[in-house]
Design a protein around this motif. Structure first.
Motif, PDB file in Angstrom:
ATOM      1  N   TRP A 159      10.407  -4.547   0.820  1.00 31.08           N
ATOM      2  CA  TRP A 159      11.053  -3.830   1.921  1.00 31.08           C
ATOM      3  C   TRP A 159      10.589  -2.382   1.979  1.00 31.08           C
ATOM      4  O   TRP A 159      10.304  -1.856   3.064  1.00 31.08           O
ATOM      5  N   SER A 160      10.466  -1.727   0.828  1.00 33.33           N
ATOM      6  CA  SER A 160      10.063  -0.316   0.779  1.00 33.33           C
ATOM      7  C   SER A 160       8.667  -0.103   1.358  1.00 33.33           C
ATOM      8  O   SER A 160       8.446   0.818   2.148  1.00 33.33           O
ATOM      9  N   TRP A 161       7.707  -0.950   0.960  1.00 29.61           N
ATOM     10  CA  TRP A 161       6.354  -0.799   1.476  1.00 29.61           C
ATOM     11  C   TRP A 161       6.298  -1.054   2.979  1.00 29.61           C
ATOM     12  O   TRP A 161       5.611  -0.340   3.710  1.00 29.61           O
ATOM     13  N   ILE A 162       7.014  -2.063   3.446  1.00 35.04           N
ATOM     14  CA  ILE A 162       7.007  -2.368   4.882  1.00 35.04           C
ATOM     15  C   ILE A 162       7.601  -1.197   5.662  1.00 35.04           C
ATOM     16  O   ILE A 162       7.090  -0.812   6.716  1.00 35.04           O
ATOM     17  N   SER A 208      -6.967  -1.827   9.042  1.00 34.54           N
ATOM     18  CA  SER A 208      -7.550  -0.544   8.651  1.00 34.54           C
ATOM     19  C   SER A 208      -6.692   0.663   9.022  1.00 34.54           C
ATOM     20  O   SER A 208      -7.122   1.802   8.825  1.00 34.54           O
ATOM     21  N   ASN A 209      -5.471   0.428   9.549  1.00 38.43           N
ATOM     22  CA  ASN A 209      -4.554   1.557   9.740  1.00 38.43           C
ATOM     23  C   ASN A 209      -4.351   2.234   8.394  1.00 38.43           C
ATOM     24  O   ASN A 209      -4.376   1.577   7.352  1.00 38.43           O
ATOM     25  N   LEU A 210      -4.119   3.538   8.416  1.00 42.29           N
ATOM     26  CA  LEU A 210      -3.974   4.285   7.167  1.00 42.29           C
ATOM     27  C   LEU A 210      -2.528   4.676   6.909  1.00 42.29           C
ATOM     28  O   LEU A 210      -1.801   5.092   7.809  1.00 42.29           O
ATOM     29  N   LEU A 211      -2.134   4.529   5.663  1.00 43.81           N
ATOM     30  CA  LEU A 211      -0.837   5.004   5.177  1.00 43.81           C
ATOM     31  C   LEU A 211      -1.102   6.208   4.288  1.00 43.81           C
ATOM     32  O   LEU A 211      -1.852   6.123   3.317  1.00 43.81           O
ATOM     33  N   HIS A 212      -0.503   7.332   4.633  1.00 41.38           N
ATOM     34  CA  HIS A 212      -0.571   8.535   3.810  1.00 41.38           C
ATOM     35  C   HIS A 212       0.734   8.580   3.020  1.00 41.38           C
ATOM     36  O   HIS A 212       1.781   8.900   3.574  1.00 41.38           O
ATOM     37  N   ASP A 213       0.651   8.235   1.758  1.00 33.86           N
ATOM     38  CA  ASP A 213       1.831   8.131   0.894  1.00 33.86           C
ATOM     39  C   ASP A 213       1.983   9.432   0.115  1.00 33.86           C
ATOM     40  O   ASP A 213       1.137   9.774  -0.711  1.00 33.86           O
ATOM     41  N   PHE A 216      -3.911   4.746   1.698  1.00 30.14           N
ATOM     42  CA  PHE A 216      -4.185   3.318   1.562  1.00 30.14           C
ATOM     43  C   PHE A 216      -4.364   2.720   2.951  1.00 30.14           C
ATOM     44  O   PHE A 216      -3.760   3.186   3.912  1.00 30.14           O
ATOM     45  N   THR A 217      -5.142   1.647   3.041  1.00 33.86           N
ATOM     46  CA  THR A 217      -5.164   0.899   4.300  1.00 33.86           C
ATOM     47  C   THR A 217      -3.938  -0.003   4.318  1.00 33.86           C
ATOM     48  O   THR A 217      -3.421  -0.409   3.269  1.00 33.86           O
ATOM     49  N   MET A 225      -0.406  -4.513   2.233  1.00 34.42           N
ATOM     50  CA  MET A 225       0.151  -5.851   2.444  1.00 34.42           C
ATOM     51  C   MET A 225      -0.266  -6.795   1.317  1.00 34.42           C
ATOM     52  O   MET A 225       0.551  -7.566   0.804  1.00 34.42           O
ATOM     53  N   ARG A 226      -1.526  -6.725   0.914  1.00 40.42           N
ATOM     54  CA  ARG A 226      -1.992  -7.578  -0.184  1.00 40.42           C
ATOM     55  C   ARG A 226      -1.355  -7.175  -1.509  1.00 40.42           C
ATOM     56  O   ARG A 226      -1.092  -8.026  -2.365  1.00 40.42           O
TER      57      ARG A 226
END
Length: 163
Positions: free
Chosen positions: A50-53, A99-104, A114-115, A120-121
């Motif tokens: 849930w947190s990553w989503i 290829s959307n980017l997540l800026h964590d 991360f992409t 997701m993987r």
């Protein structure tokens, strides 16, 4: 991508049913490896998914406390609550999102990128890893673990001509 999430959810449901026949003390017992015991690990799987989503959706993340969900019924309830949002995101996944980017960002000011496909993987592999730990613990208490087979679950239906 969707098929592997579906697989994880089916396996998780099988583990919930498996847990129904195990004493609560066994489910809560702290074990070697993982994040604690069987129930705490199931809680952790749900929370991480849930947190990553939420992060991918640009929504705020917050950590749930296992102490508030330390029964099978409460963990299943939390899963049902979180699954609505997770399943909607997964159902709407398409290859263009890879290829959307997540800026964590972290509290210390660091940022990692991360992409979305990588995240997701990671979520999929994270659950599979922890389910493996639960399988070992199941054997330690003398119970047969849930099968990890992807096949024979009907996740990807056969085309009509191959049935």
């Amino acid at each position: 991508m969707q098929a592997l999430f579906q697989y994880n959810w089916l396996i998780r449901e099988d583990w919930y049913q498996w847990c129904e026949d195990v004493a609560e003390e066994e489910l809560l017992l702290a074990r070697t490896g993982g994040v604690g015991g069987i129930l705490h690990t199931l809680f952790h799987i749900i929370d991480v998914e849930w947190s990553w989503i939420r992060l991918l959706q640009g929504k705020p993340d917050f950590q749930e406390s296992f102490e508030e969900y330390n029964s099978l019924q409460k963990v299943r309830g939390l899963d049902a609550k979180f699954r609505v949002e997770v399943e909607e995101f997964v159902r709407n996944w398409d290859v263009g999102m890879e290829s959307n980017l997540l800026h964590d960002s972290f509290p210390d000011g660091r940022t990692e990128i991360f992409t979305w496909g990588e995240v997701m993987r990671h979520v999929i592999a994270h659950e599979i890893h922890h389910i493996g730990q639960i399988s070992v613990w199941a054997r330690e208490i003398g119970k047969k673990p849930i099968s990890a087979n992807f096949i024979r679950r009907g996740i990807i239906p056969l085309p009509e001509q191959n049935k």
